[in-house]
Each structure stands twice: as structure tokens, then as C-alpha cells.
Design a protein around this motif. Structure first.
Motif, mmCIF file in Angstrom:
data_model
loop_
_atom_site.group_PDB
_atom_site.id
_atom_site.type_symbol
_atom_site.label_atom_id
_atom_site.label_comp_id
_atom_site.label_asym_id
_atom_site.label_seq_id
_atom_site.Cartn_x
_atom_site.Cartn_y
_atom_site.Cartn_z
ATOM 1 N N MET A 34 17.832 15.959 -13.544
ATOM 2 C CA MET A 34 16.914 14.856 -13.731
ATOM 3 C C MET A 34 16.361 14.447 -12.369
ATOM 4 O O MET A 34 17.111 14.210 -11.432
ATOM 5 C CB MET A 34 17.612 13.673 -14.401
ATOM 6 N N GLY A 35 15.042 14.348 -12.289
ATOM 7 C CA GLY A 35 14.404 13.898 -11.057
ATOM 8 C C GLY A 35 14.210 12.402 -11.074
ATOM 9 O O GLY A 35 14.156 11.783 -12.136
ATOM 10 N N GLU A 36 14.148 11.847 -9.886
ATOM 11 C CA GLU A 36 13.860 10.422 -9.800
ATOM 12 C C GLU A 36 13.192 10.106 -8.475
ATOM 13 O O GLU A 36 13.296 10.857 -7.512
ATOM 14 C CB GLU A 36 15.110 9.565 -9.999
ATOM 15 N N ARG A 37 12.497 8.989 -8.464
ATOM 16 C CA ARG A 37 11.840 8.492 -7.255
ATOM 17 C C ARG A 37 12.153 7.010 -7.137
ATOM 18 O O ARG A 37 12.051 6.266 -8.111
ATOM 19 C CB ARG A 37 10.317 8.646 -7.328
ATOM 20 N N LYS A 38 12.527 6.589 -5.925
ATOM 21 C CA LYS A 38 12.667 5.159 -5.623
ATOM 22 C C LYS A 38 11.382 4.748 -4.939
ATOM 23 O O LYS A 38 10.979 5.355 -3.954
ATOM 24 C CB LYS A 38 13.847 4.904 -4.699
ATOM 25 N N VAL A 39 10.746 3.716 -5.472
ATOM 26 C CA VAL A 39 9.436 3.309 -4.991
ATOM 27 C C VAL A 39 9.395 1.796 -4.812
ATOM 28 O O VAL A 39 9.840 1.051 -5.684
ATOM 29 C CB VAL A 39 8.340 3.710 -6.016
ATOM 30 N N THR A 40 8.840 1.367 -3.693
ATOM 31 C CA THR A 40 8.603 -0.051 -3.481
ATOM 32 C C THR A 40 7.207 -0.378 -3.999
ATOM 33 O O THR A 40 6.222 0.244 -3.600
ATOM 34 C CB THR A 40 8.723 -0.420 -1.991
ATOM 35 N N VAL A 41 7.134 -1.322 -4.909
ATOM 36 C CA VAL A 41 5.868 -1.703 -5.538
ATOM 37 C C VAL A 41 5.031 -2.490 -4.539
ATOM 38 O O VAL A 41 5.489 -3.473 -3.965
ATOM 39 C CB VAL A 41 6.123 -2.521 -6.817
ATOM 40 N N ALA A 42 3.800 -2.029 -4.330
ATOM 41 C CA ALA A 42 2.943 -2.610 -3.301
ATOM 42 C C ALA A 42 1.869 -3.548 -3.834
ATOM 43 O O ALA A 42 1.379 -4.395 -3.097
ATOM 44 C CB ALA A 42 2.270 -1.500 -2.491
ATOM 45 N N ALA A 43 1.495 -3.415 -5.095
ATOM 46 C CA ALA A 43 0.413 -4.242 -5.637
ATOM 47 C C ALA A 43 0.777 -5.717 -5.579
ATOM 48 O O ALA A 43 1.914 -6.105 -5.850
ATOM 49 C CB ALA A 43 0.102 -3.853 -7.073
ATOM 50 N N GLU A 44 -0.201 -6.523 -5.230
ATOM 51 C CA GLU A 44 0.001 -7.968 -5.127
ATOM 52 C C GLU A 44 0.527 -8.562 -6.431
ATOM 53 O O GLU A 44 1.322 -9.507 -6.415
ATOM 54 C CB GLU A 44 -1.308 -8.641 -4.729
ATOM 55 N N VAL A 45 0.107 -8.008 -7.561
ATOM 56 C CA VAL A 45 0.539 -8.516 -8.867
ATOM 57 C C VAL A 45 1.830 -7.848 -9.348
ATOM 58 O O VAL A 45 2.279 -8.102 -10.455
ATOM 59 C CB VAL A 45 -0.565 -8.345 -9.937
ATOM 60 N N GLY A 46 2.408 -7.001 -8.528
ATOM 61 C CA GLY A 46 3.606 -6.262 -8.927
ATOM 62 C C GLY A 46 3.235 -5.158 -9.905
ATOM 63 O O GLY A 46 2.121 -4.641 -9.882
#
Length: 86
Positions: free
Chosen positions: A1-13
């Protein structure tokens, strides 16, 4: 299983337009896609706009996007890009 950890950048989340764009792309994938906040909590269906918005992901929070199957790495890269776009 692949996965990505990502920090959400959009101002509205990960709400409104970013969530809709994310889900539209996820729905095109043949495999199951899940999303969860990185600090634990619910794991939700990445193809459900209501589930994604229900996570209440805000700008600066990190999510884990997971998928398993042929082509999952490419899909994960695209979804990570959507989530990290300001």
C-alpha cells in the motif's frame, strides 16, 4: 500500500474547491483511496466529498493519503499535489 504525507496549503484547508478537485481526481482511480489526519483519528473514503470535508482539515495540517493497486503511486502523487497547492 502506498501513502503520502502532505501538509495542506490552501487557505481554506481541504474544504470547498480543494476538496472537490481532490475528490474528482480520486473518483477517476480504480482503487480505494483513504485519507486521514496524520495525528490519528478517522480514516475516510477519499472519493467522498462529505467524508473529506468532515475531517475538517485546516491549512497547515498534515494528512495521510493511501491507495493500493496498479497505478496507485501516480494517483497518490497527483492527489498530494492537489492537497499541497495553496
Amino acid at each position: 500500500m502506498g501513502e503520502r504525507k502532505v501538509t495542506v496549503a490552501a487557505e481554506v484547508g481541504l474544504h470547498a474547491r480543494p476538496a472537490a478537485t481532490f475528490v474528482q481526481r480520486a473518483k477517476q482511480a480504480p482503487m480505494e483511496i483513504t485519507v486521514a489526519k496524520s495525528h490519528g483519528g478517522d480514516v475516510v473514503n477519499g472519493k467522498s466529498i462529505l467524508a473529506i470535508m468532515g475531517l475538517d482539515v485546516r491549512q497547515g495540517e498534515t494528512v495521510v493519503i493511501s491507495a493500493d493497486g496498479e497505478g496507485s503511486e501516480e494517483i497518490l502523487d497527483e492527489l498530494a499535489s492537489i492537497a499541497s497547492t495553496p
